[in-house]
Design an enzyme around this catalytic site. Structure first.
Site, PDB file in Angstrom:
ATOM      1  N   GLN A 177     -82.074  70.815 -20.392  1.00 44.15           N
ATOM      2  CA  GLN A 177     -83.309  71.409 -20.911  1.00 44.15           C
ATOM      3  C   GLN A 177     -84.206  71.940 -19.787  1.00 44.15           C
ATOM      4  O   GLN A 177     -85.116  72.721 -20.052  1.00 44.15           O
ATOM      5  CB  GLN A 177     -84.088  70.377 -21.749  1.00 44.15           C
ATOM      6  CG  GLN A 177     -83.430  70.021 -23.064  1.00 44.15           C
ATOM      7  CD  GLN A 177     -83.481  71.150 -24.109  1.00 44.15           C
ATOM      8  OE1 GLN A 177     -84.210  72.135 -23.970  1.00 44.15           O
ATOM      9  NE2 GLN A 177     -82.689  71.006 -25.150  1.00 44.15           N
ATOM     10  N   THR A 233     -57.661  76.424 -19.127  1.00 41.85           N
ATOM     11  CA  THR A 233     -57.951  77.739 -18.555  1.00 41.85           C
ATOM     12  C   THR A 233     -59.458  77.969 -18.548  1.00 41.85           C
ATOM     13  O   THR A 233     -60.125  77.766 -19.565  1.00 41.85           O
ATOM     14  CB  THR A 233     -57.250  78.838 -19.383  1.00 41.85           C
ATOM     15  OG1 THR A 233     -55.858  78.558 -19.391  1.00 41.85           O
ATOM     16  CG2 THR A 233     -57.496  80.223 -18.794  1.00 41.85           C
ATOM     17  N   CYS A 319     -79.083  68.598 -32.188  1.00 42.94           N
ATOM     18  CA  CYS A 319     -77.847  67.854 -31.966  1.00 42.94           C
ATOM     19  C   CYS A 319     -77.910  66.538 -32.707  1.00 42.94           C
ATOM     20  O   CYS A 319     -76.920  65.859 -32.880  1.00 42.94           O
ATOM     21  CB  CYS A 319     -77.652  67.619 -30.479  1.00 42.94           C
ATOM     22  SG  CYS A 319     -78.048  69.086 -29.547  1.00 42.94           S
TER      23      CYS A 319
HETATM   24  N1  PMP Z   1     -78.185  67.537 -23.171  1.00 47.73           N
HETATM   25  C1  PMP Z   1     -79.345  67.981 -23.653  1.00 47.73           C
HETATM   26  C2  PMP Z   1     -80.635  67.438 -23.110  1.00 47.73           C
HETATM   27  C3  PMP Z   1     -79.348  68.945 -24.662  1.00 47.73           C
HETATM   28  O1  PMP Z   1     -80.511  69.395 -25.148  1.00 47.73           O
HETATM   29  C4  PMP Z   1     -78.111  69.444 -25.155  1.00 47.73           C
HETATM   30  C5  PMP Z   1     -78.055  70.482 -26.251  1.00 47.73           C
HETATM   31  N2  PMP Z   1     -78.892  70.215 -27.341  1.00 47.73           N
HETATM   32  C6  PMP Z   1     -76.933  68.929 -24.619  1.00 47.73           C
HETATM   33  C7  PMP Z   1     -77.003  67.990 -23.619  1.00 47.73           C
HETATM   34  C8  PMP Z   1     -75.596  69.401 -25.096  1.00 47.73           C
HETATM   35  O2  PMP Z   1     -75.319  70.683 -24.598  1.00 47.73           O
HETATM   36  P1  PMP Z   1     -74.106  71.545 -25.148  1.00 47.73           P
HETATM   37  O3  PMP Z   1     -74.591  72.163 -26.415  1.00 47.73           O
HETATM   38  O4  PMP Z   1     -73.865  72.559 -24.065  1.00 47.73           O
HETATM   39  O5  PMP Z   1     -72.942  70.648 -25.317  1.00 47.73           O
END
Ligand code: PMP
Length: 377
Positions: A177, A233, A319
């Site tokens: 972030q 890859t 997430c």
């Molecule tokens: N770490 C943080 C602090 C995030 O905000 C996020 C995405 N929300 C991630 C890891 C995961 O990143 P990615 O979508 O590239 O897997």
């Protein structure tokens, strides 16, 4: 004139910058070689671009190119970093980390590891002193994010890094972030994760910085690409795009951070002065410039977000969409569940203007009042 809502969820993801897309395009059709096929022209050409990208990304983070490994995103980078832990080790992290740090740590704990999750202060901050107190003789690694994606808290990673270095403990930071938004100093960091799509680059590409001499274990076995740290890859268009995105951040970050902070501060002032029963969550200073997180008393955030039709907003981490209920991060900084359920996260980015802040204040006044009327009835 478009009816698309105004995007205010830049912590979840950012649009790929048009300049980034332009740089990527030849890598789908023309410069398509496999960078591991060094015996032929096409492979070598792709490999050259891959290495140029590595150099420019390393330069941005002020590390060496051979300390950068490409991955499929920050989730994978975090998993690889934490995979170096062995049963019997102790790890220190915090309650406000992203799931892609907490879930591997939970798994590590189940397989015979010890984990301490530190509770942040009321602004989401983890002090270096708290890390120090939690150290044990078998502490192998500390993992503290550079900045939080829900409440914007910027962590004192320079201080924590120094402490870890002095004690011979590895320090990992999830800088997903923070990277490209604020300067991140990796001087005393051993491992750092980042992601293309949070920096106006493509999705499905990320990286892990690994300080030279730090031993890590691959997560997947395969062709041994990326010096066996991440087989598969390499996503060359993604890497080229991420390097282009990083280059733009390097040029524009300072001005953009000041511009976003001004919009964010105006938004905060407008909300707290024009709406009653409001609490701003997270720190006032040392905060990501595009982040604001606000709780509205007697308001359900989901209804609020639906009511704010002119905007794309979120109540917390995308997430965490599998996680229902009150935000883990807001709970950790001491909010009650009802407060947490009335909170929205505003994530400003490149496309946003002061006009959007004014529109949002107007709409918030109207929708918050209506929802309170309904709940009082
Ligand atoms: N770490 C943080 C602090 C995030 O905000 C996020 C995405 N929300 C991630 C890891 C995961 O990143 P990615 O979508 O590239 O897997």
């Amino acid at each position: 004139m478009t009816n698309e809502p105004v995007y205010l969820d830049h912590h979840a993801t950012t649009p790929c910058d048009a300049r980034v897309v332009e740089r990527m395009l030849p890598f789908f059709t023309e410069i398509f070689g496999n960078p591991a096929s060094l015996t032929n022209h096409h492979g070598r050409r792709a490999a050259n671009h891959l290495e140029d990208s590595r150099i420019s990304i390393a330069r941005f983070f002020r590390v060496e190119p051979n300390e950068i490994y490409f991955t499929a995103g920050a989730t994978e980078s975090n998993n690889i970093a934490l995979h170096l832990l062995r049963p019997g080790d102790h790890a220190i992290s915090s309650m406000t980390e992203h799931k892609s740090v907490l879930a591997p740590l939970e798994r590590f704990e189940k397989s015979g590891g010890e984990v301490t999750l530190l509770q942040p202060d009321g602004e989401g901050r983890i002090e270096a002193a708290a890390v120090m107190e939690a150290l044990r003789p078998n502490t192998r690694l500390v993992s503290i994010e550079a900045a939080n994606g829900e409440i914007g808290t910027v962590q004192p990673i320079a201080e924590i890094g120094v402490l870890c270095r002095e004690r011979g403990v590895l320090f990992h930071t999830d800088m997903t972030q923070a990277a490209g938004k604020i300067p991140v100093l990796l001087a005393n960091v051993d491992l750092a994760s980042f992601s293309g799509h949070k920096m106006y680059g493509p999705k499905g590409i990320g990286g892990l910085y690994v300080r030279r001499g730090t031993r890590i274990e691959p997560l997947v076995a395969g062709g041994g690409q990326e010096k066996n740290v991440r087989s598969g890859t390499v996503n060359v268009p993604g890497v080229v795009g991420m390097a282009a995105a990083v280059q733009i951040c390097a040029e524009e970050m300072r001005d953009e951070a000041a511009r976003l902070a001004a919009i964010r501060d105006a938004l905060r002032e407008g909300i707290v002065t024009q709406i009653t029963g409001v609490t701003v969550n997270g720190p006032r200073a040392l905060r990501l410039p595009g982040n604001l997180n606000v709780s509205f008393d007697r308001v359900d955030a989901e209804s609020l977000i639906i009511g704010l039709r002119r905007f794309s907003l979120s109540s917390g981490s995308a997430c965490g969409s599998g996680e229902r209920g009150p935000s883990r991060v807001l709970r950790a900084i001491g909010l009650t569940d009802p407060q947490s359920m009335g909170s929205i996260r505003i994530g400003l980015g490149r496309s946003n203007t002061m006009e959007h802040a004014n529109m949002l204040i107007d709409d918030l006044k109207r929708v918050v009042a209506r929802l309170r009327e309904i709940s009082a009835a």
